[in-house]
Scaffold this motif. Sequence first.
Motif, PDB file in Angstrom:
ATOM      1  N   PRO A   1     -16.786 -16.705  15.066  1.00 55.14           N
ATOM      2  CA  PRO A   1     -17.071 -15.291  15.359  1.00 55.14           C
ATOM      3  C   PRO A   1     -15.826 -14.416  15.491  1.00 55.14           C
ATOM      4  O   PRO A   1     -15.815 -13.287  14.999  1.00 55.14           O
ATOM      5  CB  PRO A   1     -17.860 -15.367  16.670  1.00 55.14           C
ATOM      6  N   GLY A   2     -14.776 -14.921  16.151  1.00 54.41           N
ATOM      7  CA  GLY A   2     -13.570 -14.110  16.305  1.00 54.41           C
ATOM      8  C   GLY A   2     -12.899 -13.821  14.989  1.00 54.41           C
ATOM      9  O   GLY A   2     -12.433 -12.695  14.729  1.00 54.41           O
ATOM     10  N   ILE A   3     -12.825 -14.818  14.112  1.00 52.59           N
ATOM     11  CA  ILE A   3     -12.226 -14.623  12.791  1.00 52.59           C
ATOM     12  C   ILE A   3     -13.095 -13.688  11.960  1.00 52.59           C
ATOM     13  O   ILE A   3     -12.596 -12.800  11.262  1.00 52.59           O
ATOM     14  CB  ILE A   3     -12.035 -15.974  12.083  1.00 52.59           C
ATOM     15  N   ALA A   4     -14.415 -13.881  12.034  1.00 52.20           N
ATOM     16  CA  ALA A   4     -15.327 -13.017  11.286  1.00 52.20           C
ATOM     17  C   ALA A   4     -15.192 -11.562  11.721  1.00 52.20           C
ATOM     18  O   ALA A   4     -15.236 -10.643  10.889  1.00 52.20           O
ATOM     19  CB  ALA A   4     -16.763 -13.493  11.469  1.00 52.20           C
ATOM     20  N   ALA A   5     -15.015 -11.331  13.025  1.00 55.94           N
ATOM     21  CA  ALA A   5     -14.866  -9.959  13.524  1.00 55.94           C
ATOM     22  C   ALA A   5     -13.585  -9.325  13.007  1.00 55.94           C
ATOM     23  O   ALA A   5     -13.580  -8.164  12.571  1.00 55.94           O
ATOM     24  CB  ALA A   5     -14.894  -9.953  15.044  1.00 55.94           C
TER      25      ALA A   5
ATOM     26  N   GLU B   1      -2.569 -10.139   3.447  1.00 54.69           N
ATOM     27  CA  GLU B   1      -2.023 -11.495   3.369  1.00 54.69           C
ATOM     28  C   GLU B   1      -2.563 -12.362   4.499  1.00 54.69           C
ATOM     29  O   GLU B   1      -2.818 -13.554   4.306  1.00 54.69           O
ATOM     30  CB  GLU B   1      -0.498 -11.449   3.419  1.00 54.69           C
ATOM     31  N   ARG B   2      -2.716 -11.780   5.677  1.00 58.21           N
ATOM     32  CA  ARG B   2      -3.215 -12.538   6.822  1.00 58.21           C
ATOM     33  C   ARG B   2      -4.706 -12.844   6.674  1.00 58.21           C
ATOM     34  O   ARG B   2      -5.176 -13.907   7.083  1.00 58.21           O
ATOM     35  CB  ARG B   2      -2.969 -11.729   8.107  1.00 58.21           C
ATOM     36  N   CYS B   3      -5.458 -11.922   6.101  1.00 62.18           N
ATOM     37  CA  CYS B   3      -6.914 -12.079   6.029  1.00 62.18           C
ATOM     38  C   CYS B   3      -7.369 -12.940   4.853  1.00 62.18           C
ATOM     39  O   CYS B   3      -8.371 -13.664   4.955  1.00 62.18           O
ATOM     40  CB  CYS B   3      -7.570 -10.704   5.924  1.00 62.18           C
ATOM     41  N   ARG B   4      -6.653 -12.864   3.742  1.00 60.07           N
ATOM     42  CA  ARG B   4      -7.127 -13.503   2.513  1.00 60.07           C
ATOM     43  C   ARG B   4      -7.461 -14.982   2.663  1.00 60.07           C
ATOM     44  O   ARG B   4      -8.497 -15.446   2.142  1.00 60.07           O
ATOM     45  CB  ARG B   4      -6.102 -13.293   1.395  1.00 60.07           C
ATOM     46  N   PRO B   5      -6.649 -15.792   3.365  1.00 60.60           N
ATOM     47  CA  PRO B   5      -6.974 -17.227   3.459  1.00 60.60           C
ATOM     48  C   PRO B   5      -8.289 -17.532   4.158  1.00 60.60           C
ATOM     49  O   PRO B   5      -8.815 -18.639   4.005  1.00 60.60           O
ATOM     50  CB  PRO B   5      -5.784 -17.788   4.254  1.00 60.60           C
TER      51      PRO B   5
ATOM     52  N   MET C   1       0.339 -10.767  10.652  1.00 58.77           N
ATOM     53  CA  MET C   1       1.675 -10.425  11.134  1.00 58.77           C
ATOM     54  C   MET C   1       1.625 -10.234  12.643  1.00 58.77           C
ATOM     55  O   MET C   1       0.707  -9.611  13.160  1.00 58.77           O
ATOM     56  CB  MET C   1       2.162  -9.132  10.464  1.00 58.77           C
ATOM     57  N   PHE C   2       2.634 -10.799  13.334  1.00 56.29           N
ATOM     58  CA  PHE C   2       2.696 -10.622  14.776  1.00 56.29           C
ATOM     59  C   PHE C   2       3.050  -9.182  15.137  1.00 56.29           C
ATOM     60  O   PHE C   2       3.763  -8.491  14.395  1.00 56.29           O
ATOM     61  CB  PHE C   2       3.757 -11.538  15.392  1.00 56.29           C
ATOM     62  N   LEU C   3       2.556  -8.740  16.290  1.00 56.10           N
ATOM     63  CA  LEU C   3       2.990  -7.502  16.923  1.00 56.10           C
ATOM     64  C   LEU C   3       3.711  -7.870  18.211  1.00 56.10           C
ATOM     65  O   LEU C   3       3.362  -8.869  18.854  1.00 56.10           O
ATOM     66  CB  LEU C   3       1.794  -6.608  17.264  1.00 56.10           C
ATOM     67  N   VAL C   4       4.701  -7.077  18.605  1.00 52.11           N
ATOM     68  CA  VAL C   4       5.457  -7.410  19.811  1.00 52.11           C
ATOM     69  C   VAL C   4       5.584  -6.211  20.738  1.00 52.11           C
ATOM     70  O   VAL C   4       5.541  -5.060  20.307  1.00 52.11           O
ATOM     71  CB  VAL C   4       6.881  -7.931  19.486  1.00 52.11           C
ATOM     72  N   THR C   5       5.743  -6.531  22.008  1.00 55.59           N
ATOM     73  CA  THR C   5       6.098  -5.526  23.005  1.00 55.59           C
ATOM     74  C   THR C   5       7.610  -5.373  23.030  1.00 55.59           C
ATOM     75  O   THR C   5       8.348  -6.168  22.434  1.00 55.59           O
ATOM     76  CB  THR C   5       5.603  -5.952  24.389  1.00 55.59           C
ATOM     77  N   ALA C   6       8.085  -4.376  23.744  1.00 54.83           N
ATOM     78  CA  ALA C   6       9.531  -4.169  23.868  1.00 54.83           C
ATOM     79  C   ALA C   6      10.201  -5.381  24.512  1.00 54.83           C
ATOM     80  O   ALA C   6      11.273  -5.818  24.077  1.00 54.83           O
ATOM     81  CB  ALA C   6       9.801  -2.905  24.672  1.00 54.83           C
TER      82      ALA C   6
ATOM     83  N   ILE D   1     -11.943  -5.775   6.145  1.00 57.75           N
ATOM     84  CA  ILE D   1     -12.688  -5.536   4.906  1.00 57.75           C
ATOM     85  C   ILE D   1     -13.426  -4.200   4.973  1.00 57.75           C
ATOM     86  O   ILE D   1     -13.424  -3.417   4.007  1.00 57.75           O
ATOM     87  CB  ILE D   1     -13.682  -6.683   4.666  1.00 57.75           C
ATOM     88  N   HIS D   2     -14.048  -3.937   6.104  1.00 57.75           N
ATOM     89  CA  HIS D   2     -14.772  -2.673   6.308  1.00 57.75           C
ATOM     90  C   HIS D   2     -13.840  -1.486   6.099  1.00 57.75           C
ATOM     91  O   HIS D   2     -14.174  -0.520   5.386  1.00 57.75           O
ATOM     92  CB  HIS D   2     -15.334  -2.692   7.732  1.00 57.75           C
TER      93      HIS D   2
END
Length: 504
Positions: A472-476, A234-238, A1-6, A482-483
Amino acid sequence: MFLVTAAEMAQLDRLASSEYMVPSIVLMENAGLRVLETIREHFQGRVANRRILVFCGKGNNGGDGLVIARHLKNQGAEVKVFLLARPEDLRGDARTNLEIYRKMGGRLYPLLDESHLQRVDIALLYADLVVDAIYGTGFKGAAMGLAAAVINMINKSHREVVAVDLPSGLEADTGRIFGPCVQAAWTVTFALPKLGLVLEPGASYAGRLKVVDIGIPRKLIDSQKFNLHLLTAERCRPYLPVREASGHKGLYGRVLAVGGSPGLSGAIVMTATAALKAGAGLVTAAVPQTVHNILEMKTTEVMTYSLPATAGGALSREALEPILNRLADSDVLAIGPGLSQDEATAEMVRELLPRLKVAAVVDADALNALAGHTELLTADHAPLVLTPHPGEMARLLGTTATKVQEKRLETACQCAREWQAVVLLKGARTIIAWPDGQVFINPSGNPGMATAGSGDVLTGIIAGLIAQGLQPGIAAALGAYIHGMAGDEAAKHKGEYALMAGDL
């Protein structure tokens, strides 16, 4: 899910009206209706005769509150609107909704000086619910004057509060609080969550966060280039690695976990075990010869490898070549847990990193070895995931943990860009920053995870995911989520006080 600034949210609102012809007053109406749904859920669908107070500012957030008040009145609730402004100060859609509410005979009480606060005090004694629509996403700094007094009164009343878009007194872009801030039970935020709602301390003031659709076209949202992301199941599962029916251990990667020293052998055991639990096919714990026999007894599925040690029992510089030789048959290196701060060990780490040919997860004392030597991170290097807690980040930057905490997001992003590495800054709401500017914030986890060894487990999870082929970025990002979820599940059975890293 996206996060946004004002600013990003305001741009979405403008584009919805200018390019998609969605009138702003329709967005305001939808926002009010979505909050109403949450209120109805709270009262099991029956709001008739409920005493509900709606506190409104003069901006669009206050306009949302007036929509809510109007519909509550229509459904039989006993509504009182307290307006922190003169009615004539309202403009645009907020003014329109004020006039509708007035024509319906709604009760409106402007709060213009301290003498008016007594009415608020009395009303709060009998209220069933409070709706906070005082300040919106444009708020910055500290609530002052009557607004500050009202916020304090709401909090002291201990009435449950539904915040509209975000709690009043909270900065939308930072999550920081510089004065009184409404403590909400729920926050109903519109279209996309605002950054300040998922960063601490804002997340704690928001209560239960609910993101609702107010009619901004999905196509418009998807067309924007947002860099901020909230991790969700939902974002992580795929991204979870697929286990093939015909798979074998060689397909799922080889992890070399380097660390351990006298008194700290458990750390590398947890890292190596976590890598296996995360799905890696083969994991080897490479440790000083002084603790090798201990690891042989502590581990079963994890293989072990003995390395040269100093007189004090830590890894020596002579361990460098054996590690590099072992890495020739490995897919990823996890280094740091239990390593010690022996200077010879630190020198070995500094010589090792520039020679890496595989991705590495760098944690704990391997990070401490880089303090004062961050030029190694600005030079060309293999893909790195750095996992500092605030103290370790402070040592890397030559500053204090307090200053790191004050600007967690900015610090992680700047370091990821300068070091061209994935930076995972641990803590409540862990931040994962990529070198290209993408940022992920992890909402999973709980205070029970603030215990020795928890970070060692995270290092192993990330290494195990990289071994299975994840970037690496996705794994992090996936590893952090998961942690945290493992910690949340463990807390259900163990409780937060009794939680230990091994439970993860």
